[in-house]
Design an enzyme around this catalytic site. Structure first.
Site, PDB file in Angstrom:
ATOM      1  N   GLU A 131       0.894  -1.169   0.000  1.00 19.60           N
ATOM      2  CA  GLU A 131       0.000   0.000   0.000  1.00 19.60           C
ATOM      3  C   GLU A 131       0.920   1.203   0.000  1.00 19.60           C
ATOM      4  O   GLU A 131       1.643   1.440   0.956  1.00 19.60           O
ATOM      5  CB  GLU A 131      -0.908  -0.047   1.230  1.00 19.60           C
ATOM      6  CG  GLU A 131      -1.997   1.008   1.217  1.00 19.60           C
ATOM      7  CD  GLU A 131      -1.626   2.226   2.041  1.00 19.60           C
ATOM      8  OE1 GLU A 131      -1.160   3.216   1.418  1.00 19.60           O
ATOM      9  OE2 GLU A 131      -1.781   2.203   3.264  1.00 19.60           O
TER      10      GLU A 131
ATOM     11  N   CYS B 182      -2.484   8.456   3.869  1.00 21.55           N
ATOM     12  CA  CYS B 182      -2.371   7.877   2.526  1.00 21.55           C
ATOM     13  C   CYS B 182      -3.669   8.016   1.745  1.00 21.55           C
ATOM     14  O   CYS B 182      -3.670   7.896   0.523  1.00 21.55           O
ATOM     15  CB  CYS B 182      -1.965   6.410   2.627  1.00 21.55           C
ATOM     16  SG  CYS B 182      -3.092   5.404   3.617  1.00 21.55           S
TER      17      CYS B 182
END
Length: 678
Positions: free
Chosen positions: A258, A297
């Site tokens: 990720e 994020c």
């Protein structure tokens, strides 16, 4: 003032910082406050400890036992979260930021504990999908099973969420039955270390289930095997370096990533100033720019709005951003704290300069802003910085540069197709959102942007009071994205657990597959019930135990009485000529629900006993019509048993109804809650 010594936990021992230790600064004051790292960690011993001690202990537990363990860990952390809050202020996080990181991480563990109990068996094998019949008679079948990998999960986490980032990976890993070695980012590893200490000191985890590396991993990744998993969160450059290492590639070691993400939020063309959606959009963008000082994020990096609404949006956002109090995160009035370090601050300014070459800064001057309760020159403080790009089609840096801080850029669009094109230029993102009250707009965005995004978040006046926000990944749903975002999928309920298990197709007779999966399969041996199974407690029932009953002849009076009593006078049950014209029926037929009712009457035990409740049925199929004069028989088999509470468990029964020729006319699974045996 002495520095905090941030230890590692390796092979059952706490290890203090040593050679290669790095200094860690306080985000608010800029002063060095701790040190972490030890180049002398015995990674071979750590891997061996996890493989020979932690792994076997976890695999000996059932999914339900591991789920109970997760719940106990979450409860324990919840009782000590104030200590985590107090320490986390040093990262620059505010009290509201703690709710995202610490409370969010604990909540994620609770969700996985719940899903483990509700959606996974009280056993050691997870069955994926249904049995596949591979032969005509059904004595050669196939099934997919999932079993824990017999290795280690190495979790490499980012600095922005030192608790949630660890727990959202740790929960599915432990539920799968795999030990973990956690390596947090050094900048905030002191918060992770406290959380790990709390879990280890609780005595809930078996030895070897969890280890901690505060600092570098050394050559650990070069010692992994095909049974191990690397789960990484961080920059795309670091992910590429790690996942392309020859040892990782040569051994096909699972690598879940990720990474960078240029997330976008689209303001629908219907969301004009004065509508609830316009106000909601401004609120969402403001929150994503300021929460965790933009160090998320999933934060909104690109704000995509209709050309006509750009001026109004700049004005509304600038007004809201101007009311954001920046300062000491311990101050209750503070709405945005510091970035994690001055190094991170410099990186954000450098990236913002690249964006600034293509876009005009319309709000936020990093050289002139107020900081309350702290020294803005020493701490890692920045103001929210809003940019406007007048040529989003010709720009490049706004679509490929992530300033990991309170920075976002407004881009104008002509129509929804253009908005989707701009969103997709991020090259693969974790999330895109659209704020609209028009379902057609939501559908167009989902179909056009879905392939480039791991999550599509849609919000409007209907869901705004209950929605969790653009930037909130939830444990029930996958968190990840294609392309630039890394191509991984974390969380997602049981889907996340599967990253740490091997899916294997098994083939054989129904008897063999039933023994492997702990679930009876039609065609496997039946155990004749010596006493009515409804009189036997949960623990006494055996998989495959079967009761057969019947026959009961269906009469025309039965069909007509059922029709009049229930009001179900559908023509196929009441009109012989009309039913005969239907290609599915030979004439008047019995109601399907009449057959179920008669079946229940044949296998029921009416007296009080261990069966507490019928909670439903699954997979009902009617395979052949039943007409007046047919004789109905029923077979009731114990298919699966699952403990649910301390008082009762769920019994899943396989029920087959046949006619006088032995032909199946209906099939389903009956669910009952049964008391445990005395």
């Amino acid at each position: 003032m002495s520095l905090l010594q941030i230890n590692s936990f390796a092979a059952g021992q706490w290890v203090a910082p040593g050679s290669g230790a790095r200094e860690i600064e306080n985000a608010v004051t800029g002063a060095v406050m701790a040190q972490a790292g030890n180049d002398a960690l015995d990674v071979v011993a750590m891997l061996d400890y996890a493989r020979t001690t932690g792994g076997p202990a976890l695999r000996a537990m059932t999914f339900h036992e591991r789920a109970k363990m997760l719940k106990a860990l979450a409860q324990h952390l919840g009782q000590h979260k104030q200590a985590l809050y107090d320490l986390s202020f040093n990262t620059g996080a505010t009290a509201k930021d703690h709710l995202i990181d610490i409370d969010g991480g604990i909540g994620t563990m609770f969700v996985f504990a719940s899903k483990g109990r509700r959606e996974m068996p009280d056993g050691h094998v997870y069955l994926d999908g249904e049995v596949e019949q591979l032969s005509r008679s059904g004595q050669f079948v196939g099934h997919h099973i999932c079993t824990p990998l017999q290795g280690i999960a190495v979790h490499i986490n980012a600095f922005n969420f030192p608790v949630w980032g660890m727990l959202e990976k740790l929960a599915p890993t432990l539920l799968a039955g795999v030990p973990a070695i956690v390596k947090p980012a050094t900048a905030t590893c002191y918060v992770t270390e406290l959380a790990v200490r709390l879990m280890l000191d609780s005595g809930i985890l078996p030895a070897g289930a969890l280890q901690l590396v505060s600092g570098g991993l050394g050559d650990m990744l070069d010692r992994l095997t095909c049974q191990d998993v690397v789960s990484f969160t961080g920059s795309a450059d670091t992910a590429f370096k790690l996942r392309s290492a020859p040892h990782i590639l040569r051994n096909s070691i699972r690598f879940v990533a990720e990474q960078d993400s240029l997330n976008a939020s689209i303001l629908g063309p219907d969301a004009t100033p004065g509508t609830p959606e316009f106000d909601l959009f401004v609120k969402e963008v403001h929150r994503e720019m300021t929460a965790k000082a933009g160090q998320k994020c999933t934060a909104i990096r690109r704000i995509i709005a209709p050309d006509a609404q750009v001026p109004a949006l700049i004005e509304a956002l600038s007004d809201r951003l101007s009311k954001t109090l920046i300062g000491d995160p311990r101050n209750e009035a503070t709405r945005m704290g510091a970035l994690v370090s001055n190094s991170q601050k410099r990186d954000v300014l450098a990236k913002a300069a690249l964006i600034g070459a293509e876009a005009e800064r319309v709000y936020g001057d990093p050289d002139s802003f107020d900081v309350v309760g702290a020294d803005g020159g020493k701490g890692a403080f920045l103001p929210p910085m809003l940019y406007h790009c007048v040529d989003p089609d010709g720009a490049q840096r706004v679509h490929d540069t992530e300033a990991f801080g309170p920075v976002s850029t407004i881009l104008g669009y002509r129509d929804i197709d253009h908005a989707v094109q701009l969103a997709n230029r991020g090259g693969g993102s974790l999330v895109a959102s659209v704020i609209t009250h028009d379902p057609a707009v939501a559908r167009e965005v989902a179909l056009g942007a879905g392939a480039f995004h791991g999550r599509i978040y849609i919000n409007d006046r209907t869901s705004m009071k209950e929605s969790t926000g653009h930037g909130s990944p939830l444990p029930h749903l996958v968190h990840g994205g294609p392309g630039r975002a890394g191509g991984g999928e974390e969380m997602g309920g049981v889907r996340g657990v599967m990253h740490y298990m091997q899916r294997t197709s098994v083939q054989g007779s129904p008897e063999m597959l039933a023994a492997i999966g702990g679930r009876w399969i039609p065609g496997a041996p039946e155990i004749a019930a010596q006493a009515h199974p409804f009189t036997r407690g949960f623990d006494d029932l055996e998989i495959g135990e079967t009761l057969k009953a019947g026959p009961r002849v269906i009469t025309l009076d039965d069909i007509e009485h059922f029709a009049e009593f229930t009001g179900d006078t559908f023509y196929a049950h009441m009109n012989d000529e009309a039913a005969a014209r239907n290609p599915f029926f030979p004439g008047r037929v019995a109601h399907g629900y009449l057959l179920l009712s008669f079946a229940a009457g044949m296998f029921v035990e009416p007296n009080e006993g261990p069966v507490l409740a019928n909670t439903g049925l699954d997979g009902l199929r009617f395979m052949k019509p039943v007409v007046a004069g047919d004789a109905l028989n029923v077979r009731l088999s114990v298919k699966q048993k699952t403990r649910r509470t301390d008082e009762y468990g769920e019994v899943r029964w396989h029920v087959t109804l046949t006619n006088q020729a032995g032909e199946a006319v209906a099939e389903y699974e009956l669910l009952t809650m049964n008391a445990y045996s005395a």
